[in-house]
Design a protein around this motif. Structure first.
Motif, PDB file in Angstrom:
ATOM      1  N   GLU A 107      32.888  50.808  41.544  1.00 54.19           N
ATOM      2  CA  GLU A 107      31.767  51.310  42.589  1.00 54.19           C
ATOM      3  C   GLU A 107      30.615  52.171  42.148  1.00 54.19           C
ATOM      4  OE1 GLU A 107      32.009  50.125  45.579  1.00 54.19           O
ATOM      5  OE2 GLU A 107      33.735  48.954  44.453  1.00 54.19           O
ATOM      6  N   GLU A 108      30.781  52.814  41.215  1.00 59.79           N
ATOM      7  CA  GLU A 108      29.419  53.742  41.040  1.00 59.79           C
ATOM      8  C   GLU A 108      28.504  52.679  40.236  1.00 59.79           C
ATOM      9  OE1 GLU A 108      29.960  57.313  38.698  1.00 59.79           O
ATOM     10  OE2 GLU A 108      31.880  57.572  39.701  1.00 59.79           O
ATOM     11  N   VAL A 109      29.113  51.697  39.469  1.00 60.26           N
ATOM     12  CA  VAL A 109      28.018  50.957  39.007  1.00 60.26           C
ATOM     13  C   VAL A 109      27.460  49.936  39.915  1.00 60.26           C
ATOM     14  CG1 VAL A 109      27.705  48.830  37.296  1.00 60.26           C
ATOM     15  CG2 VAL A 109      29.261  50.925  36.574  1.00 60.26           C
ATOM     16  N   ARG A 110      28.103  49.631  40.901  1.00 59.50           N
ATOM     17  CA  ARG A 110      27.617  48.758  41.742  1.00 59.50           C
ATOM     18  C   ARG A 110      26.695  49.588  42.616  1.00 59.50           C
ATOM     19  NH1 ARG A 110      31.852  46.070  43.640  1.00 59.50           N
ATOM     20  NH2 ARG A 110      31.252  44.105  42.600  1.00 59.50           N
ATOM     21  N   ASP A 111      26.996  50.677  43.099  1.00 61.34           N
ATOM     22  CA  ASP A 111      25.900  51.663  43.767  1.00 61.34           C
ATOM     23  C   ASP A 111      24.728  51.761  43.142  1.00 61.34           C
ATOM     24  OD1 ASP A 111      27.811  51.596  45.733  1.00 61.34           O
ATOM     25  OD2 ASP A 111      28.531  53.662  45.511  1.00 61.34           O
ATOM     26  N   GLU A 112      24.908  52.238  41.876  1.00 55.92           N
ATOM     27  CA  GLU A 112      23.580  52.425  41.238  1.00 55.92           C
ATOM     28  C   GLU A 112      22.723  51.385  40.463  1.00 55.92           C
ATOM     29  OE1 GLU A 112      24.573  55.768  38.183  1.00 55.92           O
ATOM     30  OE2 GLU A 112      25.833  56.428  39.539  1.00 55.92           O
ATOM     31  N   HIS A 113      23.421  50.179  40.413  1.00 52.53           N
ATOM     32  CA  HIS A 113      22.696  49.126  39.583  1.00 52.53           C
ATOM     33  C   HIS A 113      22.970  47.866  40.080  1.00 52.53           C
ATOM     34  CE1 HIS A 113      22.097  51.843  36.248  1.00 52.53           C
ATOM     35  NE2 HIS A 113      23.670  52.263  36.247  1.00 52.53           N
ATOM     36  N   GLY A 114      23.701  47.523  41.365  1.00 45.30           N
ATOM     37  CA  GLY A 114      23.508  46.334  41.994  1.00 45.30           C
ATOM     38  C   GLY A 114      24.637  45.532  41.933  1.00 45.30           C
ATOM     39  N   ASP A 115      24.601  44.508  42.718  1.00 46.03           N
ATOM     40  CA  ASP A 115      25.986  43.677  42.857  1.00 46.03           C
ATOM     41  C   ASP A 115      26.103  42.748  41.481  1.00 46.03           C
ATOM     42  OD1 ASP A 115      26.700  44.418  45.299  1.00 46.03           O
ATOM     43  OD2 ASP A 115      25.300  42.774  46.282  1.00 46.03           O
ATOM     44  N   ALA A 116      25.222  42.394  40.774  1.00 41.80           N
ATOM     45  CA  ALA A 116      25.352  41.590  39.365  1.00 41.80           C
ATOM     46  C   ALA A 116      26.056  42.561  38.468  1.00 41.80           C
ATOM     47  CB  ALA A 116      24.216  40.800  38.780  1.00 41.80           C
ATOM     48  N   HIS A 117      25.512  43.655  38.248  1.00 44.51           N
ATOM     49  CA  HIS A 117      26.159  44.445  37.602  1.00 44.51           C
ATOM     50  C   HIS A 117      27.658  45.257  37.833  1.00 44.51           C
ATOM     51  CE1 HIS A 117      23.079  44.975  34.479  1.00 44.51           C
ATOM     52  NE2 HIS A 117      21.995  45.397  35.299  1.00 44.51           N
ATOM     53  N   GLY A 118      27.696  45.144  38.998  1.00 45.17           N
ATOM     54  CA  GLY A 118      29.136  45.601  39.818  1.00 45.17           C
ATOM     55  C   GLY A 118      30.044  44.587  39.663  1.00 45.17           C
ATOM     56  N   ALA A 119      29.567  43.228  39.895  1.00 40.90           N
ATOM     57  CA  ALA A 119      30.554  42.120  39.701  1.00 40.90           C
ATOM     58  C   ALA A 119      31.051  42.193  38.272  1.00 40.90           C
ATOM     59  CB  ALA A 119      29.914  40.889  40.131  1.00 40.90           C
ATOM     60  N   THR A 120      30.326  42.243  37.262  1.00 42.92           N
ATOM     61  CA  THR A 120      30.696  42.346  35.695  1.00 42.92           C
ATOM     62  C   THR A 120      31.598  43.454  35.450  1.00 42.92           C
ATOM     63  OG1 THR A 120      28.864  41.089  34.956  1.00 42.92           O
ATOM     64  CG2 THR A 120      30.093  42.314  33.570  1.00 42.92           C
ATOM     65  N   ALA A 121      31.149  44.587  36.008  1.00 44.72           N
ATOM     66  CA  ALA A 121      32.036  45.894  36.229  1.00 44.72           C
ATOM     67  C   ALA A 121      33.579  45.796  36.564  1.00 44.72           C
ATOM     68  CB  ALA A 121      31.245  46.960  36.627  1.00 44.72           C
ATOM     69  N   ASP A 122      33.602  44.834  37.836  1.00 49.28           N
ATOM     70  CA  ASP A 122      34.674  44.714  38.353  1.00 49.28           C
ATOM     71  C   ASP A 122      35.752  43.721  37.442  1.00 49.28           C
ATOM     72  OD1 ASP A 122      36.523  44.648  40.886  1.00 49.28           O
ATOM     73  OD2 ASP A 122      36.191  42.490  40.983  1.00 49.28           O
ATOM     74  N   ALA A 123      35.026  42.846  36.850  1.00 45.65           N
ATOM     75  CA  ALA A 123      35.805  41.744  35.961  1.00 45.65           C
ATOM     76  C   ALA A 123      36.300  42.768  34.724  1.00 45.65           C
ATOM     77  CB  ALA A 123      34.783  40.526  35.436  1.00 45.65           C
ATOM     78  N   LEU A 124      35.478  43.634  34.200  1.00 46.27           N
ATOM     79  CA  LEU A 124      35.908  44.420  32.961  1.00 46.27           C
ATOM     80  C   LEU A 124      37.098  45.504  33.458  1.00 46.27           C
ATOM     81  CD1 LEU A 124      35.597  45.401  29.988  1.00 46.27           C
ATOM     82  CD2 LEU A 124      33.612  46.935  30.849  1.00 46.27           C
ATOM     83  N   ALA A 125      36.782  45.996  34.629  1.00 40.37           N
ATOM     84  CA  ALA A 125      38.050  46.909  35.038  1.00 40.37           C
ATOM     85  C   ALA A 125      39.305  45.906  35.116  1.00 40.37           C
ATOM     86  CB  ALA A 125      37.745  47.539  36.672  1.00 40.37           C
ATOM     87  N   ASP A 126      39.215  44.725  35.827  1.00 40.61           N
ATOM     88  CA  ASP A 126      40.543  43.641  35.888  1.00 40.61           C
ATOM     89  C   ASP A 126      41.059  43.577  34.246  1.00 40.61           C
ATOM     90  OD1 ASP A 126      40.380  43.353  38.645  1.00 40.61           O
ATOM     91  OD2 ASP A 126      39.183  41.509  38.572  1.00 40.61           O
ATOM     92  N   PHE A 127      40.188  43.349  33.535  1.00 35.47           N
ATOM     93  CA  PHE A 127      40.547  42.920  32.173  1.00 35.47           C
ATOM     94  C   PHE A 127      41.075  44.004  31.415  1.00 35.47           C
ATOM     95  CE2 PHE A 127      39.335  42.940  27.596  1.00 35.47           C
ATOM     96  CZ  PHE A 127      39.939  42.095  27.090  1.00 35.47           C
ATOM     97  N   MET A 128      40.536  45.252  31.562  1.00 34.39           N
ATOM     98  CA  MET A 128      41.086  46.415  30.734  1.00 34.39           C
ATOM     99  C   MET A 128      42.489  47.002  31.472  1.00 34.39           C
ATOM    100  SD  MET A 128      39.220  46.949  28.264  1.00 34.39           S
ATOM    101  CE  MET A 128      40.370  48.479  27.950  1.00 34.39           C
ATOM    102  N   GLY A 129      42.452  46.716  32.636  1.00 31.39           N
ATOM    103  CA  GLY A 129      43.959  47.309  33.525  1.00 31.39           C
ATOM    104  C   GLY A 129      44.988  46.273  33.403  1.00 31.39           C
ATOM    105  N   ASN A 130      44.738  44.936  33.321  1.00 32.85           N
ATOM    106  CA  ASN A 130      45.625  43.930  33.322  1.00 32.85           C
ATOM    107  C   ASN A 130      46.203  43.655  31.916  1.00 32.85           C
ATOM    108  OD1 ASN A 130      45.820  43.944  36.237  1.00 32.85           O
ATOM    109  ND2 ASN A 130      44.110  42.551  36.413  1.00 32.85           N
ATOM    110  N   HIS A 131      45.412  43.525  31.178  1.00 33.62           N
ATOM    111  CA  HIS A 131      45.506  43.158  29.875  1.00 33.62           C
ATOM    112  C   HIS A 131      45.925  44.350  28.801  1.00 33.62           C
ATOM    113  CE1 HIS A 131      44.349  38.992  30.164  1.00 33.62           C
ATOM    114  NE2 HIS A 131      43.569  39.274  30.974  1.00 33.62           N
ATOM    115  N   TYR A 132      45.367  45.490  29.129  1.00 32.53           N
ATOM    116  CA  TYR A 132      45.626  46.773  28.150  1.00 32.53           C
ATOM    117  C   TYR A 132      46.144  47.804  28.867  1.00 32.53           C
ATOM    118  CZ  TYR A 132      43.446  43.909  24.429  1.00 32.53           C
ATOM    119  OH  TYR A 132      43.267  42.894  23.824  1.00 32.53           O
ATOM    120  N   SER A 133      46.319  47.822  30.197  1.00 32.80           N
ATOM    121  CA  SER A 133      46.514  49.202  30.876  1.00 32.80           C
ATOM    122  C   SER A 133      45.775  50.294  30.544  1.00 32.80           C
ATOM    123  CB  SER A 133      48.096  49.544  30.734  1.00 32.80           C
ATOM    124  OG  SER A 133      48.791  48.427  31.445  1.00 32.80           O
ATOM    125  N   LYS A 134      44.301  50.225  30.250  1.00 29.88           N
ATOM    126  CA  LYS A 134      43.553  51.232  29.564  1.00 29.88           C
ATOM    127  C   LYS A 134      42.439  51.355  30.587  1.00 29.88           C
ATOM    128  CE  LYS A 134      42.703  51.188  24.986  1.00 29.88           C
ATOM    129  NZ  LYS A 134      42.577  50.578  23.711  1.00 29.88           N
TER     130      LYS A 134
END
Length: 184
Positions: A107-134
């Motif tokens: 949410e901070e990335v999306r608010d400060e840098h826009g939807d394109a960066h926010g969408a990638t941040a969202d994908a990275l959050a999915d990846f780190m949480g679901n694949h590594y619980s990190k």
């Protein structure tokens, strides 16, 4: 209970990660020397144990070791040892806390840098949480490379704008989370 204070354990982990991320072998050696000196102050030693799920830094009293081998008869209290996961999945029991922290970063990335960066941040959050619980902040260079090269193109359904901003988006997200990305 461990003989290593929490602050010392944190510094040992930091120095080990810096050594692993260093591009220059002399810098990596210097970080390892600093870590070993800190361990010596507490009469501890360390080694890295390879597991199927990743690598673990194992710190234990030097008195347990003879000729480079841990002597089981010298181990009176295993709680004196410290294990720090360096790569691979973290504790899945903490997934809710990790997910909450990662989503706040998105949410901070999306608010400060826009939807394109926010969408990638969202994908990275999915990846780190679901694949590594990190937490995103704890992503290793290898995990970030796996995200960029494998997960992102196959699972994020990125737009052309997201593809062109991938490196910047990953850097912004990791830095916003409080992590760092080593120079390549």
């Amino acid at each position: 209970m461990t003989d290593l204070p929490d602050e010392t354990t944190d510094e040992i982990e930091r120095l080990t990660k810096l050594a692993r991320e260093a591009v220059d072998e002399q810098a990596a050696a210097a970080y390892r020397e600093d870590r070993d000196a800190l361990l010596d102050e507490h009469d501890y030693t360390a080694r890295i144990r390879e597991e199927d799920a990743g690598e673990v830094l194992v710190c234990h009293p030097a008195e347990w070791v003879e000729d480079g081998v841990i002597r089981p008869e010298r181990v009176e209290d295993t709680d004196r040892g410290v294990e720090i996961r360096l790569s691979g999945p973290e504790d899945p029991d903490e997934w809710d806390e990790v997910e909450e922290a990662n989503r706040a970063v998105v949410e901070e990335v999306r608010d400060e840098h826009g939807d394109a960066h926010g969408a990638t941040a969202d994908a990275l959050a999915d990846f780190m949480g679901n694949h590594y619980s990190k937490a995103i902040a704890d992503a290793t260079p290898e995990e970030l490379a796996e995200f960029r090269e494998q997960y992102f193109p196959r699972n994020a359904w990125p737009t052309d704008e997201q593809r062109s901003l991938l490196e910047a988006s990953v850097r912004l997200t990791v830095e916003k989370a409080g992590g760092r990305i080593p120079e390549r």
